[in-house]
Design a protein around this motif. Sequence first.
Motif, PDB file in Angstrom:
ATOM      1  N   PRO A  43     -46.164  60.231  94.435  1.00  0.00           N
ATOM      2  CA  PRO A  43     -45.527  61.883  94.795  1.00  0.00           C
ATOM      3  C   PRO A  43     -44.453  61.500  95.775  1.00  0.00           C
ATOM      4  O   PRO A  43     -45.448  61.630  97.300  1.00  0.00           O
ATOM      5  CB  PRO A  43     -45.899  63.180  94.685  1.00  0.00           C
ATOM      6  CG  PRO A  43     -47.296  62.918  93.867  1.00  0.00           C
ATOM      7  CD  PRO A  43     -47.476  61.604  94.077  1.00  0.00           C
ATOM      8  N   GLY A  44     -43.453  61.523  96.151  1.00  0.00           N
ATOM      9  CA  GLY A  44     -42.498  61.005  96.905  1.00  0.00           C
ATOM     10  C   GLY A  44     -42.642  59.377  97.589  1.00  0.00           C
ATOM     11  O   GLY A  44     -41.907  59.567  98.442  1.00  0.00           O
ATOM     12  N   LYS A  45     -42.817  58.733  96.932  1.00  0.00           N
ATOM     13  CA  LYS A  45     -43.049  57.667  97.382  1.00  0.00           C
ATOM     14  C   LYS A  45     -42.352  56.254  96.887  1.00  0.00           C
ATOM     15  O   LYS A  45     -42.083  56.325  95.480  1.00  0.00           O
ATOM     16  CB  LYS A  45     -44.948  57.112  97.770  1.00  0.00           C
ATOM     17  CG  LYS A  45     -45.181  57.459  98.757  1.00  0.00           C
ATOM     18  CD  LYS A  45     -46.346  57.142  98.698  1.00  0.00           C
ATOM     19  CE  LYS A  45     -46.955  58.499  99.834  1.00  0.00           C
ATOM     20  NZ  LYS A  45     -48.798  58.147 100.434  1.00  0.00           N
ATOM     21  N   GLY A  46     -42.682  55.300  96.489  1.00  0.00           N
ATOM     22  CA  GLY A  46     -42.011  53.961  96.469  1.00  0.00           C
ATOM     23  C   GLY A  46     -42.953  53.711  94.746  1.00  0.00           C
ATOM     24  O   GLY A  46     -44.158  53.757  94.806  1.00  0.00           O
ATOM     25  N   LEU A  47     -42.154  52.470  93.929  1.00  0.00           N
ATOM     26  CA  LEU A  47     -43.845  51.790  92.767  1.00  0.00           C
ATOM     27  C   LEU A  47     -44.377  51.351  93.458  1.00  0.00           C
ATOM     28  O   LEU A  47     -43.978  50.395  94.337  1.00  0.00           O
ATOM     29  CB  LEU A  47     -42.170  51.799  91.849  1.00  0.00           C
ATOM     30  CG  LEU A  47     -40.614  51.639  91.415  1.00  0.00           C
ATOM     31  CD1 LEU A  47     -40.094  51.187  89.947  1.00  0.00           C
ATOM     32  CD2 LEU A  47     -42.071  52.920  90.428  1.00  0.00           C
ATOM     33  N   GLU A  48     -45.366  50.893  92.846  1.00  0.00           N
ATOM     34  CA  GLU A  48     -46.398  50.335  93.373  1.00  0.00           C
ATOM     35  C   GLU A  48     -47.282  49.360  91.889  1.00  0.00           C
ATOM     36  O   GLU A  48     -47.259  49.952  90.939  1.00  0.00           O
ATOM     37  CB  GLU A  48     -47.569  51.467  93.731  1.00  0.00           C
ATOM     38  CG  GLU A  48     -48.749  50.010  94.498  1.00  0.00           C
ATOM     39  CD  GLU A  48     -50.106  50.693  95.274  1.00  0.00           C
ATOM     40  OE1 GLU A  48     -50.870  50.181  95.532  1.00  0.00           O
ATOM     41  OE2 GLU A  48     -50.019  51.892  94.828  1.00  0.00           O
ATOM     42  N   TRP A  49     -47.171  48.315  92.328  1.00  0.00           N
ATOM     43  CA  TRP A  49     -47.333  47.973  91.054  1.00  0.00           C
ATOM     44  C   TRP A  49     -49.319  47.426  91.126  1.00  0.00           C
ATOM     45  O   TRP A  49     -49.654  47.225  91.903  1.00  0.00           O
ATOM     46  CB  TRP A  49     -47.085  45.720  91.400  1.00  0.00           C
ATOM     47  CG  TRP A  49     -47.679  45.197  90.217  1.00  0.00           C
ATOM     48  CD1 TRP A  49     -47.270  44.878  88.684  1.00  0.00           C
ATOM     49  CD2 TRP A  49     -48.389  43.871  89.931  1.00  0.00           C
ATOM     50  NE1 TRP A  49     -47.704  43.773  88.293  1.00  0.00           N
ATOM     51  CE2 TRP A  49     -48.799  43.198  89.283  1.00  0.00           C
ATOM     52  CE3 TRP A  49     -49.102  43.545  91.779  1.00  0.00           C
ATOM     53  CZ2 TRP A  49     -49.486  41.850  88.856  1.00  0.00           C
ATOM     54  CZ3 TRP A  49     -50.499  41.930  91.097  1.00  0.00           C
ATOM     55  CH2 TRP A  49     -50.419  41.630  90.364  1.00  0.00           C
ATOM     56  N   ILE A  50     -49.464  47.660  90.191  1.00  0.00           N
ATOM     57  CA  ILE A  50     -50.820  48.192  89.696  1.00  0.00           C
ATOM     58  C   ILE A  50     -51.815  46.186  89.190  1.00  0.00           C
ATOM     59  O   ILE A  50     -53.066  45.690  89.726  1.00  0.00           O
ATOM     60  CB  ILE A  50     -51.466  48.561  89.027  1.00  0.00           C
ATOM     61  CG1 ILE A  50     -51.200  49.992  88.920  1.00  0.00           C
ATOM     62  CG2 ILE A  50     -52.680  48.539  88.840  1.00  0.00           C
ATOM     63  CD1 ILE A  50     -50.651  51.548  88.417  1.00  0.00           C
ATOM     64  N   GLY A 113     -43.854  56.866  81.513  1.00  0.00           N
ATOM     65  CA  GLY A 113     -44.260  57.438  82.266  1.00  0.00           C
ATOM     66  C   GLY A 113     -45.157  59.255  82.175  1.00  0.00           C
ATOM     67  O   GLY A 113     -44.566  59.378  81.837  1.00  0.00           O
ATOM     68  N   THR A 114     -47.075  58.348  82.966  1.00  0.00           N
ATOM     69  CA  THR A 114     -47.433  59.669  82.650  1.00  0.00           C
ATOM     70  C   THR A 114     -48.084  59.863  83.903  1.00  0.00           C
ATOM     71  O   THR A 114     -48.574  59.367  84.950  1.00  0.00           O
ATOM     72  CB  THR A 114     -48.303  59.732  81.556  1.00  0.00           C
ATOM     73  OG1 THR A 114     -49.223  60.703  80.960  1.00  0.00           O
ATOM     74  CG2 THR A 114     -49.224  58.671  81.455  1.00  0.00           C
ATOM     75  N   LEU A 115     -47.686  61.381  84.840  1.00  0.00           N
ATOM     76  CA  LEU A 115     -48.501  62.357  85.775  1.00  0.00           C
ATOM     77  C   LEU A 115     -50.344  61.863  85.851  1.00  0.00           C
ATOM     78  O   LEU A 115     -50.836  62.538  84.931  1.00  0.00           O
ATOM     79  CB  LEU A 115     -47.852  63.090  86.169  1.00  0.00           C
ATOM     80  CG  LEU A 115     -48.189  64.172  87.519  1.00  0.00           C
ATOM     81  CD1 LEU A 115     -48.072  62.560  88.507  1.00  0.00           C
ATOM     82  CD2 LEU A 115     -48.117  65.347  87.400  1.00  0.00           C
ATOM     83  N   VAL A 116     -50.510  61.544  86.630  1.00  0.00           N
ATOM     84  CA  VAL A 116     -52.383  61.421  86.797  1.00  0.00           C
ATOM     85  C   VAL A 116     -52.103  61.968  87.842  1.00  0.00           C
ATOM     86  O   VAL A 116     -51.858  61.538  89.431  1.00  0.00           O
ATOM     87  CB  VAL A 116     -53.001  59.873  86.646  1.00  0.00           C
ATOM     88  CG1 VAL A 116     -54.450  60.813  86.547  1.00  0.00           C
ATOM     89  CG2 VAL A 116     -52.605  59.602  85.040  1.00  0.00           C
ATOM     90  N   THR A 117     -53.106  63.423  88.056  1.00  0.00           N
ATOM     91  CA  THR A 117     -53.405  64.152  89.031  1.00  0.00           C
ATOM     92  C   THR A 117     -54.937  63.783  89.483  1.00  0.00           C
ATOM     93  O   THR A 117     -55.789  64.454  88.540  1.00  0.00           O
ATOM     94  CB  THR A 117     -52.860  65.764  88.973  1.00  0.00           C
ATOM     95  OG1 THR A 117     -52.030  65.258  89.152  1.00  0.00           O
ATOM     96  CG2 THR A 117     -53.612  66.462  90.383  1.00  0.00           C
TER      97      THR A 117
END
Length: 120
Positions: A43-50, A113-117
């Motif tokens: 949230p509120g950050k850029g994309l990160e490659w995994i 996309g899917t949100l994981v909390t």
Amino acid sequence: QVQLQESGPGLVKPSQIFSLTCTVSGGAITTNNYYWTWIRQPPGKGLEWIGYITYSGSTYYSPSLKSRTSISRDTSNNQFSLQLSSVTPEDTAKYYCARMYILLNALDTWGQGTLVTVSS
């Protein structure tokens, strides 16, 4: 037309392992010249490659996540999966699967996309 769809848990407790699956339709994940990629955006950050898994089944991971990440595939169901262990709240993010066309070094198709909390 290739389509990608992520699925998995929306809520995970700290220190647990979670898995996400990307189901691919319209094209085989064994097709030459494509890598199947996982990317996230906190949230509120850029994309990160995994990381990604290639059409031949080789895997490559971000150095910062490598010790906790595993990417695998199920060619019979045309799916690839992400497993992330020892999660913390900092792993809370929207997780995307995407297809990379390696001849152009470009991500040309994305899942929604899917949100994981991660929370107790």
